[in-house]
Design a protein around this motif. Structure first.
Motif, PDB file in Angstrom:
ATOM      1  N   PHE A  95      62.937  13.943 -35.277  1.00 29.30           N
ATOM      2  CA  PHE A  95      61.885  14.194 -34.288  1.00 29.30           C
ATOM      3  C   PHE A  95      62.480  14.344 -32.888  1.00 29.30           C
ATOM      4  O   PHE A  95      62.154  15.277 -32.153  1.00 29.30           O
ATOM      5  CB  PHE A  95      60.885  13.043 -34.321  1.00 29.30           C
ATOM      6  CG  PHE A  95      59.832  13.125 -33.263  1.00 29.30           C
ATOM      7  CD1 PHE A  95      58.839  14.089 -33.341  1.00 29.30           C
ATOM      8  CD2 PHE A  95      59.835  12.259 -32.193  1.00 29.30           C
ATOM      9  CE1 PHE A  95      57.866  14.181 -32.366  1.00 29.30           C
ATOM     10  CE2 PHE A  95      58.862  12.334 -31.212  1.00 29.30           C
ATOM     11  CZ  PHE A  95      57.878  13.302 -31.296  1.00 29.30           C
ATOM     12  N   ILE A  96      63.388  13.440 -32.535  1.00 25.07           N
ATOM     13  CA  ILE A  96      64.017  13.497 -31.208  1.00 25.07           C
ATOM     14  C   ILE A  96      64.751  14.824 -31.026  1.00 25.07           C
ATOM     15  O   ILE A  96      64.638  15.489 -29.998  1.00 25.07           O
ATOM     16  CB  ILE A  96      64.996  12.310 -31.024  1.00 25.07           C
ATOM     17  CG1 ILE A  96      64.199  11.008 -30.972  1.00 25.07           C
ATOM     18  CG2 ILE A  96      65.822  12.485 -29.750  1.00 25.07           C
ATOM     19  CD1 ILE A  96      65.056   9.760 -31.099  1.00 25.07           C
ATOM     20  N   PHE A 148      55.883  15.165 -37.178  1.00 26.19           N
ATOM     21  CA  PHE A 148      56.034  13.858 -37.811  1.00 26.19           C
ATOM     22  C   PHE A 148      55.973  14.023 -39.313  1.00 26.19           C
ATOM     23  O   PHE A 148      54.950  14.425 -39.853  1.00 26.19           O
ATOM     24  CB  PHE A 148      54.919  12.905 -37.372  1.00 26.19           C
ATOM     25  CG  PHE A 148      54.979  12.565 -35.933  1.00 26.19           C
ATOM     26  CD1 PHE A 148      55.824  11.563 -35.481  1.00 26.19           C
ATOM     27  CD2 PHE A 148      54.198  13.243 -35.017  1.00 26.19           C
ATOM     28  CE1 PHE A 148      55.884  11.243 -34.144  1.00 26.19           C
ATOM     29  CE2 PHE A 148      54.249  12.928 -33.670  1.00 26.19           C
ATOM     30  CZ  PHE A 148      55.094  11.925 -33.232  1.00 26.19           C
ATOM     31  N   LEU A 186      62.269   6.707 -42.546  1.00 32.69           N
ATOM     32  CA  LEU A 186      61.654   6.624 -41.214  1.00 32.69           C
ATOM     33  C   LEU A 186      62.696   6.808 -40.126  1.00 32.69           C
ATOM     34  O   LEU A 186      62.478   7.540 -39.153  1.00 32.69           O
ATOM     35  CB  LEU A 186      60.940   5.277 -41.050  1.00 32.69           C
ATOM     36  CG  LEU A 186      60.261   5.013 -39.705  1.00 32.69           C
ATOM     37  CD1 LEU A 186      59.266   6.112 -39.381  1.00 32.69           C
ATOM     38  CD2 LEU A 186      59.551   3.664 -39.720  1.00 32.69           C
ATOM     39  N   PHE A 187      63.841   6.170 -40.323  1.00 34.48           N
ATOM     40  CA  PHE A 187      64.921   6.343 -39.350  1.00 34.48           C
ATOM     41  C   PHE A 187      65.312   7.816 -39.249  1.00 34.48           C
ATOM     42  O   PHE A 187      65.437   8.378 -38.155  1.00 34.48           O
ATOM     43  CB  PHE A 187      66.132   5.495 -39.742  1.00 34.48           C
ATOM     44  CG  PHE A 187      67.344   5.769 -38.892  1.00 34.48           C
ATOM     45  CD1 PHE A 187      67.418   5.296 -37.598  1.00 34.48           C
ATOM     46  CD2 PHE A 187      68.402   6.533 -39.386  1.00 34.48           C
ATOM     47  CE1 PHE A 187      68.524   5.572 -36.801  1.00 34.48           C
ATOM     48  CE2 PHE A 187      69.510   6.811 -38.604  1.00 34.48           C
ATOM     49  CZ  PHE A 187      69.569   6.322 -37.311  1.00 34.48           C
ATOM     50  N   SER A 214      63.526  10.480 -40.022  1.00 39.13           N
ATOM     51  CA  SER A 214      62.455  11.259 -39.381  1.00 39.13           C
ATOM     52  C   SER A 214      62.468  11.063 -37.879  1.00 39.13           C
ATOM     53  O   SER A 214      62.231  12.008 -37.122  1.00 39.13           O
ATOM     54  CB  SER A 214      61.084  10.838 -39.911  1.00 39.13           C
ATOM     55  OG  SER A 214      61.009  11.039 -41.274  1.00 39.13           O
ATOM     56  N   ALA A 215      62.737   9.816 -37.439  1.00 38.74           N
ATOM     57  CA  ALA A 215      62.733   9.542 -35.998  1.00 38.74           C
ATOM     58  C   ALA A 215      63.842  10.327 -35.308  1.00 38.74           C
ATOM     59  O   ALA A 215      63.613  10.959 -34.267  1.00 38.74           O
ATOM     60  CB  ALA A 215      62.896   8.049 -35.753  1.00 38.74           C
ATOM     61  N   VAL A 216      65.024  10.325 -35.895  1.00 34.39           N
ATOM     62  CA  VAL A 216      66.138  11.075 -35.297  1.00 34.39           C
ATOM     63  C   VAL A 216      65.821  12.570 -35.307  1.00 34.39           C
ATOM     64  O   VAL A 216      66.010  13.271 -34.306  1.00 34.39           O
ATOM     65  CB  VAL A 216      67.457  10.795 -36.054  1.00 34.39           C
ATOM     66  CG1 VAL A 216      68.583  11.633 -35.472  1.00 34.39           C
ATOM     67  CG2 VAL A 216      67.808   9.321 -35.981  1.00 34.39           C
TER      68      VAL A 216
END
Lengths: 289, 312
Positions: free
Chosen positions: B293-294, A121, B286-287, B289-291
Motif C-alpha cells: 500500500f505504501i 487495500f 497484512l504486513f 499488504s501494508a508495505v
C-alpha cells in the motif's frame, strides 16, 4: 508521375528484419515444441531428440488422455466454470457500471470511492479463504465465480464506455417512458456490445487460465478444472526432475504436452476473431489504469 | 430562526427527493454494492485474526486476542529478512530487466516498413499472453530439462554444464524474469504503439527537412514522443513491485530454490493454507499488504507530480 516507391533496404531495415525473425521464432518455437512433444514417441523424448517437429509420430499421448475420465472431465469442468463464470461476470459488471455512469446519481462520488478503495487495500489470501469457507462455497463452482464476480478494473472500463454514450439517448428514452431497467437493457447494453466483448475476452481468459484459486478452493479431484490437473502433471514432472534417479522412467511429458495443447486449442481457434477486442482492451486498460 | 431552518431543509430536501426518484438506479446498483461489501470489506475486517489466535472451531469472534504476538514472531524469525530480500529482489529485478522490452518491440514495429510482416510479428507477439501461468511454467520446465529440453541443449552448446537449472538457486531469478519477458512483451507493447500513433507527423516532416536519418528521427522525435508514456508506465510498474507473480513462483520453486524464490505470498500460502496457521499467515499477509500500500501510494504521488509538471 506515378512511380511505385520501391523500398530500398538500409542497415536499419536489415536489423529490424533480423530482430523480427528472432521474435517470431522465439515465440513460436517453444509452442511448436509443446505440439511436437505431444505427438512424439517417448523413446525420442527421453533421448532429447524432439525439437520442433514430431519424431516417431504417435497419438498415444492423446489416446492415454482420453482413456481415463480424468482429463475429459477436467475439460468439461473448465468449460462449465468459464461459461457460467463469464455470464455472471458480465451481468454483474454491466448492471453495476450503468448506475455509476449516470452522472446525476446522488452519492455517485462516494460509491465510486467505496469501490476504488478496494483496489488499494487488499485483505490477502487468508481472510478471503476463510470467508469462502465460512459461506459454504468451498469445493463448489460458486467459490470460483462469486468472490471475483466483478473485477474493479473492468467495471471502470465498462463505466467509462457508458459515460461516453450521448446523454440525448437517455433523455429521449425517458421521454418515451422507459424505466431505467429498460434503458439499460434496450439502449445502453446493445450500444456497449464492443466493450462487453472486450471485457468478456479478459474474463474468459481469467477463468480458463486460473489455477491458484481452484487449487485451494476445490478439494475433490473430480471437480478440478483443467489447469489444476495440469499443475498436478507438472508437479510429478518437477519432482521426478528433482529426484534424478526417477527420470529414467517413461516421462509423463508427452501426456502433459497433449493436455497443454488441448487447453490452448480453443484460444488458438478463437484468436483471429478476438484479437481486435484484445488490443482494444489493452489500450483502454493502459489509458485508464 | 424558522426561516433559517427552512433554508437548511430546502438545501437538503431536493437532494433527498432526487435520490428517492432514482430508486431504480439504486436497485440496479444494489447487487454490486453488496458484492463489494461482502467480498472486499468483510475480508478486510477478517484481518483482525492477525491479532488473535484463530482456530477453525473457535471462529473469529470467540478466539482470544493476542496483540502483536504473530507480528513479533514473524519479525524475529530468520524467515523475515529472507522473504523481504527475495520479494524485493524478484520484484525489482523483474521490473528493471523486463521494462525496456515492450518499448523496444514498439520501436521495432514502428520502424518496420513491410506492413504484412509488421502485422504478423505483432500477432505472434501477443500469443503468449493467452497462455496460462501453468502452461508457461510447464514449457519452461520441459525446455530446461537437462535430458530432453531444447533450451538446455542450446545452453549446453554455449558451454553451460548439463544440470537441473530449475533446481539451482543461481538460475531461479533469470528463469522467472526471462519467461516473464517472453510472455508479456507483446501485450506490453500495445500501449507504446498507441503513444506512437499520437506523435504529430509534422515533427517527422520537419526532421526530414533538416536532413535527419532514421536513427536520428528515432532519437529526436519518436523517443521524446513516447517519453510521457514511458514515465507513467514506469511509475505504475514500480507501484506494483510487490505484486510479484506468486502463482508462477509457486509453480517454479521447490525446496532447493527457497533461498532465492520464497517470497511473502508463497510463505503465506504454505503457512496459512497448507499449515493452517491462519492467524500467523494473516499477520504476514497484512504486513505485505501494508508495505504494498505504501509503495502504491508513493508511486501515485510521483505520477501526480509528474502529470502536473509534464506539460512541457
Amino acid at each position: 508521375m506515378q512511380v511505385k516507391k520501391k523500398i530500398r533496404l538500409d542497415a536499419l531495415d536489415i536489423i529490424v528484419l533480423l530482430l523480427a525473425v528472432v521474435i517470431i521464432l522465439g515465440t513460436l518455437l517453444p509452442m511448436l515444441n509443446v505440439f511436437s512433444l505431444s505427438l512424439s514417441n517417448p523413446k525420442y523424448i527421453v533421448g532429447g531428440e524432439v525439437s520442433f517437429y514430431p519424431k516417431g509420430f504417435t497419438l498415444n499421448a492423446y489416446k492415454e488422455m482420453l482413456s481415463s475420465s480424468r482429463i475429459p472431465r477436467a475439460y468439461a469442468n473448465s468449460i462449465l466454470y468459464t461459461g457460467v463464470g463469464v455470464l455472471f461476470n458480465l451481468f454483474f459488471t454491466v448492471i453495476t457500471a450503468y448506475p455509476l455512469a449516470r452522472k446525476e446519481l446522488v452519492g455517485r462520488k462516494w460509491i465510486i470511492i467505496f469501490i476504488t478503495i478496494t483496489m488499494f487495500f487488499n485483505a490477502g489470501m487468508i481472510p478471503k479463504y476463510l470467508l469462502v469457507s465460512e459461506l459454504g462455497m468451498m469445493d463448489s463452482m460458486w467459490g470460483l465465480i462469486i468472490p471475483t464476480v466483478i473485477w474493479t478494473f473492468y467495471l471502470t472500463v465498462m463505466r467509462n464506455f457508458f459515460e461516453g454514450i450521448p446523454n440525448e439517448l437517455y433523455e429521449a428514452s425517458v421521454i418515451d417512458g422507459a424505466s431505467e431497467f429498460q434503458i439499460l437493457a434496450r439502449v445502453y447494453f446493445p450500444l456497449a456490445k464492443p466493450a462487453v466483448a472486450s471485457i468478456a475476452l479478459y474474463y474468459i481468459m481469467g477463468h480458463w487460465n486460473s489455477f491458484f484459486i481452484p487449487s485451494i478452493y476445490i478439494t475433490s479431484a473430480e471437480k478440478y478444472p483443467l489447469q489444476v490437473v495440469l499443475r498436478d502433471l507438472l508437479n510429478t514432472a518437477v519432482s521426478s526432475n528433482f529426484n534424478m534417479a526417477e527420470t529414467i522412467a517413461t516421462p509423463p511429458v508427452a501426456l502433459k504436452n497433449a493436455v497443454i495443447f488441448i487447453s490452448i486449442v480453443p484460444m488458438l481457434i478463437a484468436y483471429p476473431f478476438l484479437q481486435k477486442y484484445f488490443t482494444k482492451g489493452m489500450m483502454v486498460g493502459a489509458v485508464k489504469g | 430562526m424558522e426561516r433559517q431552518a427552512g433554508v437548511a431543509r430546502h438545501r437538503h430536501r431536493p437532494r433527498l427527493r432526487k435520490a428517492l426518484s432514482q430508486w431504480q438506479l439504486y436497485l440496479i446498483l444494489l447487487p454490486g454494492a453488496l458484492f463489494y461489501l461482502v467480498f472486499h470489506y468483510v475480508p478486510l475486517g477478517g484481518l483482525v485474526i492477525a491479532f488473535k489466535d484463530y482456530g477453525l472451531w473457535t471462529g473469529i469472534i470467540d478466539s482470544p486476542w493476542v496483540g502483536l504476538k504473530h507480528f513479533q514472531r514473524f519479525f524475529s524469525s530468520p524467515d523475515f529478512w529472507l522473504l523481504f530480500k527475495n520479494t524485493f529482489m524478484l520484484g525489482f529485478s523483474s521490473l528493471i530487466f523486463s521494462f525496456p522490452f515492450p518499448i523496444i518491440l514498439a520501436l521495432l514495429l514502428n520502424e518496420m516498413r513491410f506492413n504484412k510482416l509488421k502485422r504478423f510479428t505483432q500477432t505472434v507477439s501477443y500469443l503468449p499472453t493467452f497462455l496460462s501461468v501453468v502452461v508457461v511454467c510447464s514449457m519452461v520446465i520441459d525446455l530446461l530439462s537437462p535430458q530432453n529440453g531444447m533450451l538446455a541443449k542450446v545452453l549446453q552448446a554455449f558451454g553451460f554444464a548439463p544440470e537441473y537449472y530449475i533446481t539451482d538457486p543461481r538460475y531461479f531469478r533469470a528463469i522467472y524474469i526471462i519467461s516473464g519477458i517472453w510472455q508479456t512483451t507483446g501485450s506490453g507493447a500495445i500501449i507504446y504503439l498507441a503513444s506512437l500513433s499520437n506523435i504529430d507527423t509534422q515533427l517527422y516532416e520537419a526532421a526530414d527537412m533538416d536532413g535527419c536519418g532514421r536513427l536520428r528521427k528515432i532519437w529526436n522525435v519518436t523517443l521524446p514522443g513516447m517519453l510521457p508514456t514511458i514515465a507513467i508506465m514506469f511509475i505504475i510498474r514500480s507501484g506494483e513491485i510487490l505484486r510479484v507473480g506468486y502463482e508462477k513462483v509457486l509453480l517454479l520453486y521447490n525446496p532447493a530454490t527457497y533461498s532465492v524464490a520464497d517470497i511473502f505470498a508463497t510463505y503465506v500460502y504454505r503457512q496459512g493454507i497448507e499449515g493452517q496457521n491462519y492467524s500467523y499467515a494473516a499477520a504476514v499477509g497484512l504486513f505485505e499488504s501494508a508495505v504494498a500500500f505504501i509503495i502504491v501510494i508513493a508511486s501515485n504521488q510521483v505520477s501526480k507530480k509528474l502529470n502536473e509538471t509534464s506539460l512541457w
